[in-house]
Design an enzyme around this catalytic site. Structure first.
Site, PDB file in Angstrom:
ATOM      1  N   PRO A   2       0.831  -1.207   0.000  1.00 30.36           N
ATOM      2  CA  PRO A   2       0.000   0.000   0.000  1.00 30.36           C
ATOM      3  C   PRO A   2       0.867   1.259   0.000  1.00 30.36           C
ATOM      4  O   PRO A   2       1.843   1.351   0.745  1.00 30.36           O
ATOM      5  CB  PRO A   2      -0.793  -0.127   1.306  1.00 30.36           C
ATOM      6  CG  PRO A   2      -0.805  -1.585   1.611  1.00 30.36           C
ATOM      7  CD  PRO A   2       0.513  -2.103   1.118  1.00 30.36           C
ATOM      8  N   GLU A   3       0.521   2.209  -0.857  1.00 30.07           N
ATOM      9  CA  GLU A   3       1.246   3.465  -0.926  1.00 30.07           C
ATOM     10  C   GLU A   3       0.415   4.548  -0.244  1.00 30.07           C
ATOM     11  O   GLU A   3      -0.605   4.267   0.377  1.00 30.07           O
ATOM     12  CB  GLU A   3       1.562   3.797  -2.381  1.00 30.07           C
ATOM     13  CG  GLU A   3       2.401   2.716  -3.057  1.00 30.07           C
ATOM     14  CD  GLU A   3       2.724   3.012  -4.506  1.00 30.07           C
ATOM     15  OE1 GLU A   3       2.673   4.192  -4.904  1.00 30.07           O
ATOM     16  OE2 GLU A   3       3.038   2.064  -5.255  1.00 30.07           O
ATOM     17  N   HIS A  93      -4.589 -15.946   9.366  1.00 36.18           N
ATOM     18  CA  HIS A  93      -3.559 -14.915   9.274  1.00 36.18           C
ATOM     19  C   HIS A  93      -3.947 -13.628  10.005  1.00 36.18           C
ATOM     20  O   HIS A  93      -3.361 -12.570   9.739  1.00 36.18           O
ATOM     21  CB  HIS A  93      -3.206 -14.590   7.822  1.00 36.18           C
ATOM     22  CG  HIS A  93      -2.772 -15.772   7.023  1.00 36.18           C
ATOM     23  ND1 HIS A  93      -1.641 -16.511   7.323  1.00 36.18           N
ATOM     24  CD2 HIS A  93      -3.328 -16.381   5.938  1.00 36.18           C
ATOM     25  CE1 HIS A  93      -1.508 -17.493   6.456  1.00 36.18           C
ATOM     26  NE2 HIS A  93      -2.510 -17.448   5.616  1.00 36.18           N
ATOM     27  N   ARG A 112       1.468 -12.001   4.553  1.00 39.05           N
ATOM     28  CA  ARG A 112       2.921 -12.026   4.360  1.00 39.05           C
ATOM     29  C   ARG A 112       3.689 -11.862   5.679  1.00 39.05           C
ATOM     30  O   ARG A 112       4.884 -12.111   5.733  1.00 39.05           O
ATOM     31  CB  ARG A 112       3.334 -10.923   3.384  1.00 39.05           C
ATOM     32  CG  ARG A 112       2.697 -11.057   1.995  1.00 39.05           C
ATOM     33  CD  ARG A 112       3.247 -12.229   1.225  1.00 39.05           C
ATOM     34  NE  ARG A 112       4.632 -12.026   0.861  1.00 39.05           N
ATOM     35  CZ  ARG A 112       5.037 -11.360  -0.215  1.00 39.05           C
ATOM     36  NH1 ARG A 112       4.157 -10.830  -1.054  1.00 39.05           N
ATOM     37  NH2 ARG A 112       6.319 -11.231  -0.481  1.00 39.05           N
ATOM     38  N   ARG A 155      20.870  16.381  -6.577  1.00 36.00           N
ATOM     39  CA  ARG A 155      21.454  15.040  -6.484  1.00 36.00           C
ATOM     40  C   ARG A 155      21.686  14.439  -7.876  1.00 36.00           C
ATOM     41  O   ARG A 155      20.935  14.679  -8.812  1.00 36.00           O
ATOM     42  CB  ARG A 155      20.557  14.129  -5.645  1.00 36.00           C
ATOM     43  CG  ARG A 155      20.316  14.705  -4.250  1.00 36.00           C
ATOM     44  CD  ARG A 155      19.535  13.787  -3.347  1.00 36.00           C
ATOM     45  NE  ARG A 155      19.259  14.433  -2.076  1.00 36.00           N
ATOM     46  CZ  ARG A 155      20.102  14.480  -1.053  1.00 36.00           C
ATOM     47  NH1 ARG A 155      21.277  13.882  -1.157  1.00 36.00           N
ATOM     48  NH2 ARG A 155      19.782  15.102   0.062  1.00 36.00           N
TER      49      ARG A 155
END
Length: 301
Positions: A2-3, A93, A112, A155
Site C-alpha cells: 500500500p502506498e 492470518h 505475508r 542530487r
C-alpha cells in the site's frame, strides 16, 4: 505494498470506525509484528483500558492516537485492518486483535507477516524510529516546490529511486512514481541534477495531482489492497502507464515498455519520456564477447 493513497484511505476509514472506542483487551498471536515494546504481553497490557481518539498518517505509516499512547503501524506488503463483531469467525492470518467494550474488535490480518507495530508515549513517536528519519509529506502544506527541489534537485541519482526514497519524500511508491513521471514527461533514469526548472514544476504538479486523484478514488487495488471496510480502491481504472506494458500510450500510441530502474519494475513511453542517452552521447552497447580485431586485406586487383 500500500502506498500513500491506500494508507490515507485506510486512515480515513478507521477514523470513522474506531475513534472513540475503548480497548478492553488485546490479543497478539504473531509476536514479531510487535516491535516496541519488545514483549507482546507488555504491548497488550499497555493498551488495555485506553480509548482511541483519532487515526492519523505519516507517509505510509498509520498513527493511532489514544489517550496517553501512540500506536505506529506499517502495513508493509499485505497488512490490512478490519472491524468485526466479536463473535464473527476469525480469518486465517489474523495476528492482532483489539477488543473494544462495545462488542466489536479491530483485527489486523497479514498474510505475508511483514507488518510492524510500535507503541510510544505521545511525541516520542516522531523522534524515534521508524518515523524520525522520514522526509517531507507530499500532501502537506509544507510540500512546496522549493521544499521539493531542496530535497532532491541537486542530487546525481536517477530521479525514480530518489522519489522512492522515504528519507526525502514520504509515501510515494512504485505505482505513483511511474504515473507522476509519465504525466510530467520525464524519463525515470534522468539524473535529478539534469532536470530544468520547467521540468521540476511539471513533476511537482504531477505528484500532487496524481496523489490527490488517487486518494479521491480510494487508492489502487492492484493486488490485495482493501480499506478498513473491505472495499477495493478504484484508481487502478485511471492508471495512465503503470501495468500497461505492451499497450499503446494514451497520448501518442507508442507501445509502453517495462524495464527495471533501481530494482523496481518501471513503465515508460519511449516517445513521451525520452531516454537520457538520447539527449547526448549514446551509451556503448556490449552484445557479447569482444571479437578479436583482424586486419582487413586489400581488395584483389
Amino acid at each position: 505494498m500500500p502506498e500513500l493513497p491506500e494508507v490515507e484511505t485506510v486512515r480515513r476509514t478507521l477514523n470513522e470506525l474506531v475513534a472513540g472506542k475503548r480497548i478492553e483487551r488485546v490479543t497478539v498471536t504473531l509476536p514479531r509484528i510487535i516491535q516496541r515494546p519488545a514483549e507482546p504481553e507488555a504491548f497488550a497490557a499497555a493498551l488495555a483500558g485506553h480509548t482511541i481518539q483519532s487515526v492519523e498518517r505519516k507517509g505510509k505509516f498509520l498513527r493511532i492516537l489514544l489517550d496517553g499512547l501512540v500506536l505506529v503501524s506499517h502495513l508493509r506488503m499485505e497488512g490490512r485492518y478490519g472491524v468485526f463483531a466479536q463473535d464473527e469467525p476469525v480469518e486465517l492470518h489474523t495476528h492482532v486483535r483489539f477488543r473494544f467494550d462495545d462488542g466489536t474488535e479491530l483485527r489486523y490480518k497479514d498474510v505475508r507477516q511483514f507488518g510492524t507495530m510500535h507503541l510510544f508515549a505521545p511525541g516520542d513517536d516522531l523522534t524515534n524510529p521508524p518515523l524520525n528519519k522520514l522526509g517531507i509529506e507530499p500532501l502537506d502544506e509544507s510540500f512546496t516546490l522549493q521544499a521539493f527541489k531542496g530535497q532532491v534537485a541537486h542530487r546525481t541519482t536517477k530521479v525514480k529511486p530518489l522519489l522512492l526514497n522515504q528519507a526525502y519524500i514520504v509515501g510515494l511508491g512504485n505505482i505513483y512514481v511511474d504515473e507522476a513521471l509519465f504525466t510530467a514527461g520525464i524519463h525515470p533514469e534522468r539524473e535529478a541534477v539534469t532536470l530544468k526548472s520547467p521540468e521540476w514544476i511539471r513533476l511537482y504538479d504531477a505528484i500532487r495531482a496524481t496523489l490527490g486523484r488517487a486518494v479521491e478514488a480510494g487508492g489502487s487495488s492492484i493486488k490485495s489492497y482493501v480499506n478498513g471496510q473491505g472495499e477495493m480502491g478504484m484508481f487502478q481504472h485511471q492508471l495512465l502507464i503503470y501495468g500497461r506494458n505492451d499497450a499503446p500510450c494514451t497520448r501518442c500510441g507508442t507501445m509502453i515498455v517495462k524495464t527495471v530502474v533501481g530494482g523496481r519494475g518501471t513503465h515508460t513511453c519511449p516517445v513521451c519520456q525520452p531516454h537520457p542517452v538520447k539527449r547526448g552521447k549514446a551509451a556503448k552497447v556490449v552484445k557479447g564477447p569482444k571479437a578479436a580485431k583482424t586486419k582487413a586485406k586489400p581488395n584483389a586487383k
